[in-house]
Design a protein around this motif. Structure first.
Motif, PDB file in Angstrom:
ATOM      1  N   ILE A 111       7.652  -0.473 -14.190  1.00  0.00           N
ATOM      2  CA  ILE A 111       7.950   0.299 -12.742  1.00  0.00           C
ATOM      3  C   ILE A 111       7.823  -0.685 -11.594  1.00  0.00           C
ATOM      4  N   ARG A 112       8.588  -0.728 -11.104  1.00  0.00           N
ATOM      5  CA  ARG A 112       8.361  -1.602  -9.663  1.00  0.00           C
ATOM      6  C   ARG A 112       8.519  -0.730  -8.441  1.00  0.00           C
ATOM      7  N   GLY A 113       7.449  -0.878  -7.481  1.00  0.00           N
ATOM      8  CA  GLY A 113       7.355   0.069  -6.266  1.00  0.00           C
ATOM      9  C   GLY A 113       8.366  -0.742  -5.364  1.00  0.00           C
ATOM     10  N   ILE A 114       9.143  -0.074  -4.465  1.00  0.00           N
ATOM     11  CA  ILE A 114       9.820  -0.339  -3.691  1.00  0.00           C
ATOM     12  C   ILE A 114       9.670   0.045  -2.103  1.00  0.00           C
ATOM     13  N   ASN A 115       9.451  -0.899  -1.317  1.00  0.00           N
ATOM     14  CA  ASN A 115       9.141  -0.499  -0.084  1.00  0.00           C
ATOM     15  C   ASN A 115      10.562  -0.712   0.669  1.00  0.00           C
ATOM     16  N   SER A 116      11.175   0.262   0.933  1.00  0.00           N
ATOM     17  CA  SER A 116      12.342   0.068   1.824  1.00  0.00           C
ATOM     18  C   SER A 116      12.320   0.782   3.327  1.00  0.00           C
ATOM     19  N   PHE A 117      13.442   1.174   3.937  1.00  0.00           N
ATOM     20  CA  PHE A 117      13.354   2.010   5.250  1.00  0.00           C
ATOM     21  C   PHE A 117      13.423   3.430   5.217  1.00  0.00           C
ATOM     22  N   ARG A 118      13.002   3.921   3.911  1.00  0.00           N
ATOM     23  CA  ARG A 118      13.457   5.264   3.706  1.00  0.00           C
ATOM     24  C   ARG A 118      12.026   6.212   4.452  1.00  0.00           C
ATOM     25  N   HIS A 119      12.230   7.419   4.697  1.00  0.00           N
ATOM     26  CA  HIS A 119      11.589   8.172   5.383  1.00  0.00           C
ATOM     27  C   HIS A 119      10.522   8.522   4.479  1.00  0.00           C
ATOM     28  N   TYR A 120      10.773   8.739   3.239  1.00  0.00           N
ATOM     29  CA  TYR A 120       9.911   9.354   2.107  1.00  0.00           C
ATOM     30  C   TYR A 120       8.811   8.332   1.747  1.00  0.00           C
ATOM     31  N   LYS A 121       7.779   8.808   1.754  1.00  0.00           N
ATOM     32  CA  LYS A 121       6.589   7.814   1.292  1.00  0.00           C
ATOM     33  C   LYS A 121       6.005   8.317  -0.109  1.00  0.00           C
ATOM     34  N   THR A 122       5.449   7.306  -1.083  1.00  0.00           N
ATOM     35  CA  THR A 122       4.639   7.725  -2.043  1.00  0.00           C
ATOM     36  C   THR A 122       3.462   7.008  -2.097  1.00  0.00           C
ATOM     37  N   ASP A 123       2.377   7.682  -2.565  1.00  0.00           N
ATOM     38  CA  ASP A 123       1.272   6.889  -2.432  1.00  0.00           C
ATOM     39  C   ASP A 123       0.854   6.528  -3.799  1.00  0.00           C
ATOM     40  N   ASP A 147       0.840  -1.291   0.078  1.00  0.00           N
ATOM     41  CA  ASP A 147       0.077   0.168   0.094  1.00  0.00           C
ATOM     42  C   ASP A 147       0.941   1.221   0.032  1.00  0.00           C
ATOM     43  N   VAL A 148       1.914   1.187   0.742  1.00  0.00           N
ATOM     44  CA  VAL A 148       3.031   2.224   0.895  1.00  0.00           C
ATOM     45  C   VAL A 148       4.091   1.668   0.084  1.00  0.00           C
ATOM     46  N   ILE A 149       4.593   3.000  -0.777  1.00  0.00           N
ATOM     47  CA  ILE A 149       6.067   2.550  -1.271  1.00  0.00           C
ATOM     48  C   ILE A 149       6.914   3.747  -0.902  1.00  0.00           C
ATOM     49  N   THR A 150       8.180   3.690  -1.153  1.00  0.00           N
ATOM     50  CA  THR A 150       9.087   4.551  -0.740  1.00  0.00           C
ATOM     51  C   THR A 150       9.633   5.217  -2.031  1.00  0.00           C
ATOM     52  N   SER A 151      10.015   4.145  -2.996  1.00  0.00           N
ATOM     53  CA  SER A 151      10.537   4.549  -4.169  1.00  0.00           C
ATOM     54  C   SER A 151      10.001   3.862  -5.415  1.00  0.00           C
ATOM     55  N   PHE A 185      10.328   9.567 -17.758  1.00  0.00           N
ATOM     56  CA  PHE A 185       9.886   9.135 -16.233  1.00  0.00           C
ATOM     57  C   PHE A 185      10.675   9.760 -15.371  1.00  0.00           C
ATOM     58  N   TYR A 186      11.889   9.960 -15.303  1.00  0.00           N
ATOM     59  CA  TYR A 186      12.766  10.708 -14.599  1.00  0.00           C
ATOM     60  C   TYR A 186      12.195  12.119 -14.307  1.00  0.00           C
ATOM     61  N   ALA A 187      11.960  12.604 -15.450  1.00  0.00           N
ATOM     62  CA  ALA A 187      11.543  14.102 -15.422  1.00  0.00           C
ATOM     63  C   ALA A 187      10.344  14.298 -14.347  1.00  0.00           C
ATOM     64  N   PHE A 188       9.341  13.233 -14.728  1.00  0.00           N
ATOM     65  CA  PHE A 188       8.054  13.489 -14.137  1.00  0.00           C
ATOM     66  C   PHE A 188       8.264  12.863 -12.661  1.00  0.00           C
ATOM     67  N   CYS A 189       9.004  12.155 -12.483  1.00  0.00           N
ATOM     68  CA  CYS A 189       9.125  11.458 -10.876  1.00  0.00           C
ATOM     69  C   CYS A 189       9.521  12.968 -10.154  1.00  0.00           C
ATOM     70  N   GLN A 190      10.387  13.450 -10.814  1.00  0.00           N
ATOM     71  CA  GLN A 190      10.943  14.718  -9.987  1.00  0.00           C
ATOM     72  C   GLN A 190       9.824  15.879  -9.892  1.00  0.00           C
ATOM     73  N   LYS A 191       9.083  15.912 -10.933  1.00  0.00           N
ATOM     74  CA  LYS A 191       8.084  17.013 -10.936  1.00  0.00           C
ATOM     75  C   LYS A 191       7.033  16.655  -9.768  1.00  0.00           C
ATOM     76  N   LEU A 192       6.706  15.386  -9.847  1.00  0.00           N
ATOM     77  CA  LEU A 192       5.618  14.774  -8.801  1.00  0.00           C
ATOM     78  C   LEU A 192       6.049  14.325  -7.407  1.00  0.00           C
ATOM     79  N   GLY A 193       7.517  14.741  -7.182  1.00  0.00           N
ATOM     80  CA  GLY A 193       8.192  14.573  -5.981  1.00  0.00           C
ATOM     81  C   GLY A 193       8.186  12.774  -5.547  1.00  0.00           C
ATOM     82  N   ALA A 194       8.698  12.130  -6.557  1.00  0.00           N
ATOM     83  CA  ALA A 194       8.621  10.721  -6.348  1.00  0.00           C
ATOM     84  C   ALA A 194      10.144  10.379  -6.362  1.00  0.00           C
TER      85      ALA A 194
END
Lengths: 592, 435
Positions: free
Chosen positions: A319-331, A230-234, A255-264
């Motif tokens: 695109i693979r969602g990865i859930n690691s122990f980062r602080h930052y979350k993407t929904d 449900d929650v992924i970090t990167s 992808f890279y540009a939009f990830c940056q734009k959307l803050g992922a």
């Protein structure tokens, strides 16, 4: 024509080459390696750019906001999946139909040549479900594909949920000029293969599938989603496809540009990009990313569900969602927006960049052609050196070792799969082990063959004979590596790095035991073994020797399976060409 | 010598039969290097289907074979594979016999020259011995039958195998001294693909030399024989063309076969140089460049005939090779025909300078053709320029090969008259340079 017809100048040139042969070879070889490692150093590489303004990050308003709905759909899907004990086809059909798509299913079945122990499957049968959202604004000549695999267990539910939520959102927009296909495939790549073959009316691998009932236009781009939480970090972007094919660079940049734009957070090879390229750590990081990509590309298998699309000349990525122990979350909402933007932007045909080869860092890409020159130049110089020695007679004596080596190669290619039943009967092993162990046995047996047959057939080898054989073998190797490097640069590079030094310097007059050891240690099979260890080291999961050996065995079985199932070329290339070529050099070592 | 030749034929037929049955055949049929729009088997089948339906096979833009060819296959379509294998066999045997005859002639001439003491003393090592000449015909046949190019071409059922057979028979008849048959076969070859027209000059020169008629424009005997041979040639050409007209009942085939060859409308990539050039060119230059390119094919006949008028057989080889590089739709089957002659010139080996380079280039190109095609068409990571670069390199290799043999031949002749160890005026060792 002065150089080619004036005998005096020619003589000067040949003299120079013969005299400086060894230094030239060494310099070329070292230069190739240094150049290659230099690619990970940011100032050496070209900056990436958007080759079309329209691909830029402006001009899109992303309003997708049903991330919560996606997650609830994922839960529902999960429940139905558990109930059906597999893919909930009826539920999916209904769910897609409820969202206004034209829904079709396709059933397929495939018997693997031998059981796949990694994924535990042998007789595979399943169904793909896909829905087509018809374009409202244009004739239906082109299409996009968004796909999510239905995997066993708990994984990838969120991807299917997101797919359905996106379908609903997309249906409400009126501006689509391409058909959009939402595909849920079963049994990952096998299902994907069946669907693609059905869509394009081909049958390359002898799979059984039912014909597709509904089609859209020709597919322009494809995106595979893999989300398991449900929650992924990167988000990890996976590019490597079958036989080391890669999608267009614009797709990556987008992808890279939009990830940056959307803050992922966007990673590649699971590694986040760093900005400190001028420090040693920054360089090591970039080099590691590059080596990972090289290894993944060289092994020629598809690392995501998108890999098979590339064969049909369709730009695709996973695109693979990865859930690691980062602080930052993407929904899920953000990912939905990302996919949405992707679809919007695909109205522009990718065309500009041809030579996209590696991503040492996401921002940088590399011209491939220069590299090929470097690596091939070394082989050709070597070939040239031998040619200058007189070599008129004895082409026929060379034929015997060449034919024998190739027959061994054919045996290595054919026998493992065909002899598995016999092997299982006589030895206490499973089918998969039987295949792998037969392959290794034939490989090892091949080492004993040439130097025995040589004695048997033509007595003592002559001085002239091995020179001709070496010339033939070097030319063969040069052509082979050149062609391999053109199709799959990473594979060509790895093979060149390991094969060139020993093959270039081999003569029958060297100390036998030492040389034999060096040749075996630099043979193709050992190269695979090293690659396994290096790969494990790079993904930060180092293994012990025993585990490494087990991994090596499974890599071989996977290679053979990939060839049988999807037509990957690495196994036949190694068995039918590289290995016989290497055997020819082995033959030279034991010439007299 | 019949036994090795039979063995060779059996081996060659076996290889072809196996390949016909294997799954590779389908792959080979599609290769642009092996089949061209002129000789693709698919197009023959299409033409046959149209003929069976009572439609002219030349309606539409698919079929470009000559009418005789389609009537041949009208009866033989079920035995097509056998026809192609037999054609290859005929070519090989014809080449075998021609080279045998040629070698006999050469040896006789050499004997006379030796007896009349015309060779300088230090040239004895350049003379050819019967021992080394004994296996040459067999090698020629082997070079043709076992050449991968020939095998590919045969398995793809490209009709250039049949054209090669006609040309080989023409060479055989010429060397055997039959002017009538030679004229008829040359007409047939010309009818098939126009370009063998350039073989008229060497054939004529050969007959003149054989009949001891000097090439002298003032002598009536020269004109008498030339007109006689030209009459046989043109007459049979007219008869064959007329026959085609009566078979088909229309002149459709003229624009569809010869117009197609001359105006190069089909720009499918192949191993030649035309397709890329004409695809890239502005339309209003097209006519001009077509003229330039086509004249190029025929133009070399004049200087080569003058230079090699004493050596018509070598001239035939040069003409066949030259033709190929400048024609619009070459295939590897055509390359195989002139490569078969290479063993016949094996005595030139010591004067060849680029043979290693050339063989490397040809080898690498043959491997790179399918690879770059794959990258261009399927993988999308290369484009037509890459493929064209290899085409250029391949043609460069061929030109280098032919010019190298030309140089070596002239140099050997020079040494035979002036001695092997040449001295400059000041007494130092001299080297020969081709300028």
């Amino acid at each position: 024509m002065g150089l080619l017809s004036d005998p005096n100048r020619r003589k000067a040139l040949t003299n120079l080459l013969t005299r400086l042969n060894t230094p030239i070879c060494i310099v070329c070889y070292l230069a190739a390696i240094v150049w290659f490692m230099g690619l990970a150093f940011e100032p050496f590489t070209l900056r990436t750019y958007m080759s079309e303004n329209a691909m830029g990050s402006t001009m899109v308003e992303e309003r997708f906001s049903s991330g919560e709905r996606a997650l609830s759909l994922a839960k529902e899907f999960d429940a139905h999946k558990r109930k059906a004990g597999g893919m909930p086809v009826e539920w999916l059909v209904k769910a897609m139909q409820a969202r206004g798509l034209e829904v079709f299913t396709q059933s397929f079945s495939r018997k693997l040549p031998f059981p796949d122990e990694n994924k535990e499957r042998y007789m595979v049968g399943g169904r793909n479900v896909y829905g087509i959202l018809r374009a409202a604004r244009a004739p239906r000549t082109e299409a996009l594909v968004i796909t999510a695999p239905c995997s066993p267990g708990n994984s990838n539910n969120q991807a299917v949920g997101l797919l359905l939520a996106l379908a609903q959102y997309f249906r409400n927009q009126i501006y689509w000029a391409k058909d959009i296909i939402f595909l849920v495939n079963e049994h990952d790549l096998i299902g994907m293969q069946a669907w693609l073959e059905g869509y394009h009316h081909t049958n390359i691998t002898g799979m059984e599938y039912s014909p597709l009932q509904g089609r859209a236009g020709s597919i322009q781009a494809a995106l595979a989603l893999e989300l398991s939480g449900d929650v992924i970090t990167s988000l990890d972007l996976i590019l490597e496809g079958l036989n080391g094919q890669l999608p267009n660079l614009d797709l990556t940049n987008l992808f890279y540009a939009f990830c940056q734009k959307l803050g992922a957070l966007c990673t590649i090879q699971g590694k986040l990009q760093r900005n400190d390229w001028d420090t040693a750590e920054g360089y090591t990081h970039a080099a590691q990313t590059m080596m990972l990509m090289v290894l993944k590309q060289a092994c020629g298998r598809s690392w995501g569900d998108h890999g098979l699309f590339l064969r049909y000349h369709i730009e695709a990525a996973s695109i693979r969602g990865i859930n690691s122990f980062r602080h930052y979350k993407t929904d899920a909402t953000t990912i939905g927006r990302l996919v949405f933007v992707f679809c919007i932007k695909q109205w522009y045909k990718h065309h500009s960049v041809y030579f996209f080869s590696f991503c040492p860092t996401v921002k940088c890409y590399i011209m491939e052609v220069e590299l090929i020159c470097r690596c091939r130049c070394s082989c050709i110089t070597l070939a040239f050196s031998v040619s200058l020695q007189p070599s008129s007679p004895g082409m026929l004596t060379v034929l015997t070792p060449v034919v024998i080596s190739h027959l061994t190669g054919v045996a290595l290619y054919l026998l493992p799969v065909h002899l598995q039943e016999m092997a299982v009967e006589h030895f206490p092993v499973s089918e998969t082990e039987a295949v792998v162990l037969t392959a290794i046995a034939i490989y090892t047996a091949g080492l004993a063959l040439p130097h025995n047959t040589q004695r048997l057939l033509s007595g003592e080898g002559t001085e002239q004979g091995w020179k001709v054989l070496k010339l033939t073998a070097l030319l063969y190797l040069a052509v082979l590596l050149g062609c391999t490097a053109l199709i799959n640069f990473s594979l060509g590079f790895i093979l060149a790095v390991t094969l060139v030094p020993i093959t270039a310097s081999i003569t029958p007059h060297m100390p036998k035991a030492l040389c034999a050891l060096a040749m075996v240690l630099l043979s193709p099979a050992f190269t695979i073994l090293y690659c396994v260890f290096i790969y494990q080291e790079l993904i930060e999961a180092p293994v012990s020797v025993g585990e490494g050996w087990m991994l090596f065995l499974s890599v071989i079985s996977q290679g053979i399976l990939d060839h049988a199932l999807y037509g990957s070329l690495v196994y036949p290339l190694l068995a039918l060409f590289i290995y016989p070529c290497w055997l020819m050099f082995w033959n030279i070592l034991f010439w007299n | 010598m019949a036994a090795p030749l039979t063995l060779l034929l059996i081996v060659a037929v076996t290889i072809r039969a196996v390949l016909f049955r294997s799954s590779l055949a389908e792959l080979i049929v599609e290769r642009v290097e092996v089949v061209s729009p002129l000789n693709a088997w698919k197009r023959v089948v299409e033409g046959l289907a149209l003929l069976d339906l009572g439609v002219s096979p030349y309606s539409g833009d698919v079929f470009h074979e000559t009418p005789l060819m389609i009537y041949l296959f009208h009866f033989m379509v079920d035995y097509a594979e056998i026809v192609f294998m037999i054609a290859d066999g005929i070519t090989a045997v014809a080449l075998y016999l021609s080279i045998q005859t040629y070698n006999k002639n050469v040896f006789r001439k050499q004997k006379y020259a030796l007896e009349s003491d015309r060779y300088p003393a230090d040239c004895l090592e350049l003379l050819r011995s019967p021992k080394e000449m004994f296996y040459i015909p067999l090698k020629v046949a082997m070079f043709y039958l076992l050449n991968p190019f020939t095998i590919l071409s045969c398995v793809a059922k490209s009709t250039c195998g049949l054209n090669n057979a006609i040309i080989a028979l023409f060479i055989l008849c010429t060397l055997k001294g039959s002017a009538l048959l030679s004229g008829i076969l040359l007409a047939l070859a010309t009818y098939q693909s126009i370009y063998p027209l350039t073989l008229f000059a060497p054939a004529l020169l050969f007959f003149l030399q054989r009949l001891y008629i000097p090439v002298n424009l003032r002598r009536s005997s020269f004109w008498f024989f030339t007109l006689q041979y030209a009459f046989i040639y043109v007459g049979s050409l007219v008869v064959i063309t007329g026959l085609s007209f009566f078979l088909l009942g229309s002149w459709d085939f003229i624009p569809s076969v010869y117009g197609f060859i001359f105006s190069v409308p089909d720009l499918t990539p192949n191993i030649g140089l035309f397709w890329y050039f004409f695809a890239e060119m502005f339309e209003h230059f097209r006519l001009f460049f077509i003229c330039v390119f086509q004249i190029n094919v025929f133009f070399y006949t004049i200087p080569l005939s003058i230079k090699l008028k004493e050596h018509p057989v070598f001239l035939i080889f040069m003409q066949i090779a030259n033709n190929l590089e400048d024609r619009p739709y070459p295939t590897v089957g055509d390359v195989a025909l002139y490569m078969a002659f290479l063993p016949a010139w094996s005595h030139l080996y010591r004067f060849l300078r680029n043979i290693f380079l050339v063989s490397c280039v040809l080898l690498a190109c043959s491997a790179l053709f399918p690879v770059l095609w794959h990258l261009w068409i399927y993988a999308g990571s290369a484009n037509s320029n890459f493929y064209y670069a290899i085409t250029l390199l391949f043609n460069f290799g061929q030109i280098l090969l032919v010019s190298d043999y030309f140089y070596a031949y002239l140099r050997r002749e020079h040494h035979l008259t002036h001695g092997l160890y040449l001295k400059k005026k000041d007494g130092t060792e001299a080297t020969l340079v081709l300028k």
